[in-house]
Design an enzyme around this catalytic site. Structure first.
Site, PDB file in Angstrom:
ATOM      1  N   LYS A 113      -6.506 -38.599 -27.806  1.00 11.26           N
ATOM      2  CA  LYS A 113      -7.900 -39.354 -27.916  1.00 11.26           C
ATOM      3  C   LYS A 113      -8.737 -38.726 -28.832  1.00 11.26           C
ATOM      4  O   LYS A 113      -8.846 -37.571 -28.686  1.00 11.26           O
ATOM      5  CB  LYS A 113      -8.113 -39.926 -26.903  1.00 11.26           C
TER       6      LYS A 113
ATOM      7  N   ARG B 228       0.929 -48.460 -18.695  1.00  9.74           N
ATOM      8  CA  ARG B 228       2.117 -49.612 -18.633  1.00  9.74           C
ATOM      9  C   ARG B 228       3.651 -48.820 -18.526  1.00  9.74           C
ATOM     10  O   ARG B 228       4.170 -49.589 -17.776  1.00  9.74           O
ATOM     11  CB  ARG B 228       2.124 -50.283 -19.876  1.00  9.74           C
TER      12      ARG B 228
HETATM   13  N1  BES Z   1      -6.688 -45.811 -20.381  1.00 13.08           N
HETATM   14  C1  BES Z   1      -6.631 -46.467 -21.494  1.00 13.08           C
HETATM   15  C2  BES Z   1      -7.185 -47.617 -21.734  1.00 13.08           C
HETATM   16  C3  BES Z   1      -8.834 -47.533 -21.742  1.00 13.08           C
HETATM   17  C4  BES Z   1      -9.490 -47.438 -22.760  1.00 13.08           C
HETATM   18  C5  BES Z   1      -9.489 -47.946 -20.548  1.00 13.08           C
HETATM   19  C6  BES Z   1     -11.017 -46.974 -22.524  1.00 13.08           C
HETATM   20  C7  BES Z   1     -10.884 -47.839 -20.608  1.00 13.08           C
HETATM   21  C8  BES Z   1     -11.662 -47.263 -21.600  1.00 13.08           C
HETATM   22  C9  BES Z   1      -5.127 -46.630 -21.850  1.00 13.08           C
HETATM   23  O1  BES Z   1      -4.085 -45.753 -21.552  1.00 13.08           O
HETATM   24  C10 BES Z   1      -4.928 -46.783 -23.169  1.00 13.08           C
HETATM   25  O2  BES Z   1      -5.211 -45.593 -23.823  1.00 13.08           O
HETATM   26  N2  BES Z   1      -4.556 -47.546 -23.972  1.00 13.08           N
HETATM   27  C11 BES Z   1      -4.470 -47.800 -25.183  1.00 13.08           C
HETATM   28  C12 BES Z   1      -3.302 -48.603 -25.618  1.00 13.08           C
HETATM   29  C13 BES Z   1      -2.745 -48.453 -26.977  1.00 13.08           C
HETATM   30  C14 BES Z   1      -2.583 -47.263 -27.360  1.00 13.08           C
HETATM   31  C15 BES Z   1      -1.732 -49.497 -27.340  1.00 13.08           C
HETATM   32  C16 BES Z   1      -5.814 -48.666 -25.942  1.00 13.08           C
HETATM   33  O3  BES Z   1      -6.335 -49.574 -25.308  1.00 13.08           O
HETATM   34  O4  BES Z   1      -6.279 -48.256 -26.789  1.00 13.08           O
HETATM   35 MN    MN Z   2      -3.821 -44.120 -22.742  1.00 11.96          MN
END
Ligand code: BES
Ligand code: MN
Ligand code: ZN
Length: 504
Positions: A280, A354
């Site tokens: 990230k 997931r």
């Molecule tokens: N924990 C995050 C989702 C999230 C992001 C929650 C920002 C709260 C604030 C999750 O694990 C994630 O990174 N999801 C990705 C999925 C994508 C890579 C398909 C997302 O939402 O960008």
């Molecule tokens: Mn994530």
């Protein structure tokens, strides 16, 4: 937690550092308890209203000093807003606001009336409960590890005062219930607020084990990596393999009823989400300590259920691990196998929640014969794009479950909105190298994530709740006295209310 007590008597006679009374918008001559206080302090409240400085607008406050005319040195006057818009959620907010004002003033004790029971025309039991719950939710503060700048002490005791003797019993039980619920919410808020070096998978397991020791009806089993291998939890283990601190799979059962199929609550417990190799951006990455909020909902709900001695059976499943990049971390392109035998091609190591849930949901489906399954997860940023920071996403194909959750949401004031498990988008998860891939791309990210989870559930009695938005409240975001900055504890009151209908 502040000591919340019931007191029978007249609010104007209470000995406390602060007494709290209310006023509807537009009222010129206060009646009821507010009128009684007004009289006791020589019409000061009427004068303030006449001056035009206090109009009764919702959550507006004025502080008055009583100069010895009553035992309490201060009166907090708080606005209930327009009578037409008044409801149980206003009561909760008003009570929370009063608790926050008491905190700001640094008083040791304060006393409030039940808001909305009199002129508000609400059912006394509901008004009493909302007053108690609001007071406790508003009084919360996270005990940070820092030197307190000055000797600012928190209020120790709050009284809810009721004049009518025949109401006391109802008020007592409302307060008791609110304390039980708030203990669950406090636990969840604390866990989410804690720094990620403290709130590790091992720590979450310890908390679950402590609940087992504390409550007769709670039974905790903690599984380690070896156990998880035996279960075949290859998706969960893939996420965990890049972390020096090992994962834990926690099964925490509350047995308030025997010989009943359990309600399974599953929680995403990513104790920190770096994104893994699909790293990230560093901006705001610290907030990803809240990525275990689903786990906190599960633990908090079990605690509250045990406190309230609910006549239901719950099995809580927590998948706790860090998502870290290192030499042993899983990679995009890897293919892993979940407990139910399905293979998954990793497209993004940042779509890790997931993967953990895939194994929890498989475990629930294959081992537990659930009455129903509800999972809580800070699953997608896309859900925030769709619904914003205050509304959770609800995914379910079960009408009854949907109605129960939506009804509960209206009652508890925790907003939720259904998004579709739209079948055509299943295509987006098709993989050339496995049964499915873990990312469906940019569009409808919250929906494709939910469709991914559905692959690991074998009952329609399943709901997925994406709490990515409402789980956390940024400092500076529009004020809501029920939701202090940081962890909100969203979801616990919601699921407890939804489960109430299931009581025998
Ligand atoms: N924990 C995050 C989702 C999230 C992001 C929650 C920002 C709260 C604030 C999750 O694990 C994630 O990174 N999801 C990705 C999925 C994508 C890579 C398909 C997302 O939402 O960008
Ligand atoms: Mn994530
Ligand atoms: Zn995550």
């Amino acid at each position: 937690m502040i000591d919340l007590k019931v007191l029978e008597g007249a609010i104007q006679e209470v000995e406390a550092d602060l007494i709290v009374v209310n006023l509807f918008e537009g009222v010129k001559t206060p009646g009821g308890a507010t009128g009684a206080v007004d009289k006791a302090i020589g019409g000061l409240i009427t004068r303030v209203i006449e001056s035009g400085d206090f109009k009764g607008k919702k959550l507006s406050t004025t502080l008055l000093y009583t100069f010895g005319r009553v035992k309490a040195p201060r009166v907090l006057l708080i606005g209930l807003g327009k009578k037409e818009e008044f409801d149980i959620n206003t009561v909760r907010e008003v009570a929370a606001k009063a608790a926050q004002e008491a905190k700001k003033l640094g008083v040791r004790t304060f006393a409030t009336i039940v808001h909305g029971g009199g002129a508000g025309g609400l059912d006394f039991k509901e008004a009493a409960y909302a007053t108690a719950e609001g007071t406790l939710l508003g009084a919360y503060s996270y005990k940070a590890e820092k030197k307190q700048s000055e000797e600012k002490k928190e209020p120790e005791t709050a009284f809810i005062v009721e004049f009518n003797k025949s109401n006391i019993e109802v008020l007592e039980s409302a307060v008791k219930k609110a304390i039980g619920v708030a203990k669950g919410v406090y636990l969840a808020r604390d866990l989410v607020n804690l720094p990620p070096n403290v709130a590790s998978p091992l720590y979450l397991a310890e908390v679950a084990e402590k609940l087992d020791k504390e409550y007769k009806k709670v039974k905790t089993t903690v599984y380690n990596e070896k156990d998880m291998e035996k279960f075949g939890m290859g998706a969960f283990l893939a996420v965990a393999q890049g972390s020096a601190i090992p994962p834990r799979f926690i099964v925490i059962e509350y047995e308030g009823a025997k010989n009943k199929k359990p309600v399974v609550l599953a929680g995403k417990g990513i104790t920190f989400d770096t994104g893994g190799i699909s790293l990230k951006p560093s901006q705001d990455m610290w907030k990803m300590k809240f990525d275990m909020a689903g786990a906190a909902v599960v633990l908090g709900t079990i605690k509250a259920a045990a406190e309230l001695n609910l006549p239901i059976r719950i099995v809580g499943l927590v998948g706790a691990t860090y998502n870290m990049p290192d030499g042993n971390a899983y990679r995009p392109g890897d293919v892993v196998k979940a407990m139910n035998g399905k293979t998954i091609e990793i497209i993004s190591t940042d779509a890790e929640g997931r993967l953990v849930l895939a194994d929890l949901l498989s475990y629930a489906s294959m081992k537990l014969e659930p009455e129903m399954i509800v999972d809580f997860a800070t699953l997608t940023g896309a859900c925030i794009v769709a619904l914003g920071l205050e509304i959770a996403g609800l995914f379910t194909d079960d009408e009854e479950l949907k109605e129960k959750i939506e009804k509960a949401s209206k009652y508890t004031g925790e907003p939720i909105w259904q998004l579709p498990l739209y079948k055509n988008y299943r295509e987006l998860l098709k993989s050339d190298f496995a049964d499915l891939k873990n990312s469906g791309g940019r569009w409808a990210g919250a929906i494709t994530a939910a469709l991914f989870l559905k692959e690991f559930v074998d009952t329609d009695k399943w709901a997925h709740i994406d709490i990515a938005g409402p789980t956390w409240r940024d400092r500076g975001y529009p004020e809501n006295p029920l939701l202090p900055p940081g962890a909100t504890g969203y979801g616990i009151r919601l699921i407890l209310k939804a489960l109430e209908g299931m009581e025998a």
